[in-house]
Motif scaffolding. Sequence first.
Motif, PDB file in Angstrom:
ATOM      1  N   GLY A 150       0.870  -1.162  -0.237  1.00 40.51           N
ATOM      2  CA  GLY A 150       0.036   0.023  -0.024  1.00 40.51           C
ATOM      3  C   GLY A 150       0.896   1.278  -0.075  1.00 40.51           C
ATOM      4  N   LEU A 151       0.233   2.440   0.074  1.00 40.74           N
ATOM      5  CA  LEU A 151       0.577   3.597   0.147  1.00 40.74           C
ATOM      6  C   LEU A 151       1.493   4.074   1.371  1.00 40.74           C
ATOM      7  CD1 LEU A 151      -1.607   5.769  -2.417  1.00 40.74           C
ATOM      8  CD2 LEU A 151       0.460   4.860  -3.070  1.00 40.74           C
ATOM      9  N   PRO A 152       2.373   5.095   1.235  1.00 42.30           N
ATOM     10  CA  PRO A 152       2.613   5.646   2.564  1.00 42.30           C
ATOM     11  C   PRO A 152       1.494   6.495   3.187  1.00 42.30           C
ATOM     12  CG  PRO A 152       3.807   6.767   0.929  1.00 42.30           C
ATOM     13  CD  PRO A 152       3.228   5.437   0.151  1.00 42.30           C
ATOM     14  N   GLN A 153       1.796   6.544   4.338  1.00 40.66           N
ATOM     15  CA  GLN A 153       0.741   7.481   5.282  1.00 40.66           C
ATOM     16  C   GLN A 153       0.472   8.822   4.966  1.00 40.66           C
ATOM     17  OE1 GLN A 153      -1.624   6.295   7.226  1.00 40.66           O
ATOM     18  NE2 GLN A 153      -0.882   4.021   7.276  1.00 40.66           N
ATOM     19  N   SER A 154       1.795   9.649   4.734  1.00 35.42           N
ATOM     20  CA  SER A 154       1.818  11.096   4.388  1.00 35.42           C
ATOM     21  C   SER A 154       1.451  11.336   2.988  1.00 35.42           C
ATOM     22  CB  SER A 154       3.014  11.726   4.859  1.00 35.42           C
ATOM     23  OG  SER A 154       4.124  11.263   4.063  1.00 35.42           O
ATOM     24  N   GLU A 155       0.660  12.251   2.740  1.00 31.67           N
ATOM     25  CA  GLU A 155       0.329  12.536   1.330  1.00 31.67           C
ATOM     26  C   GLU A 155       1.782  12.947   0.459  1.00 31.67           C
ATOM     27  OE1 GLU A 155      -2.741  15.410   1.087  1.00 31.67           O
ATOM     28  OE2 GLU A 155      -4.054  14.376   2.115  1.00 31.67           O
TER      29      GLU A 155
END
Length: 316
Positions: A198-203
């Motif tokens: 999945g994607l990292p937490q921070s935008e």
Amino acid sequence: VKYWGEVDSYVGWAEHAVLHLLYARFWHKFLYDINVVPTDEPFYRLRNQGLILAHAFQRRNWGLLANDLVEEREWKFFEIETGDEVDRIVSKMSKSLKNVVNPDDIVEEYGADSLRLYEMYMAEFKDAAPWDSRWIIWVRRFLDKSERLFSQEPKLSTESDEFTEKLLHKTIKKIESDIDNYKFNTAISSMMILVNNGLPQSEENQAEWKSIYVRLLHPFAPHLAEELNEVIGNTNSVFTQNWPEFDESKTIDNTITIWVQVLGKLRGDIEIAKDEDKESVLAKAKANENVAKWLEGKTLVKEIYVPGKIVNLVVK
């Protein structure tokens, strides 16, 4: 390419050795003899790709059957006319056996990227492998997962951003090496692991992740990569963008997992720093919940630690 005029890689079936390859080498050596080219061989390396085969069916008396004369019941195969069980074998595609796959049909149902991806994923580049349309759905699902990461509600990683960033840089390094060595199937596997995380937490980190991912995906699924490239706001094609660079320091794990034995049997595992001292490692090993219960009521006779590999506790 090491020298001007030399081709870095020649790709073709082994049968080409007495056709195109021999012809090309003959003329190149002639040009070398008359000092027109600087090398005596035209190609730096030779790669033979494996054949894409197909499943066929064989009676127990060795007679072959066309695919449309066989039906499948509970993962077994039977001749429709007689009801006899037959064996599924692997052979070359043949019109008579009706096991030829029309790529236009695959593109129509699953898309061109799925076809391209499955051909690279089904086996090592050099190995022959049977085509099985039932398994192409798995690479299609991977592409769907990739697309969802660029949607309004993408899957976020449950791991830290530091972990996700390291995984991204490891993937860049792995894919770069795999492409150079024609290991396309393992390159795709590493992308699957990256997407599943999945994607990292921070935008802010998400933006960098997406920018890199479309470039990693592009050699394998160019149509989807171009679409995702537009989703993140790029107006120039991925073809014009540089290949992402990996940070070597982010491809190295600072921690490792080692096993703990009690009386020679594996009882648990612990995570330690690569340079962690012996006393700290042994303390972690004895504090491990699964290990501790095997130490209860016993006398610890010896503590053995093989650095970076295993802990062995001897009790009586």
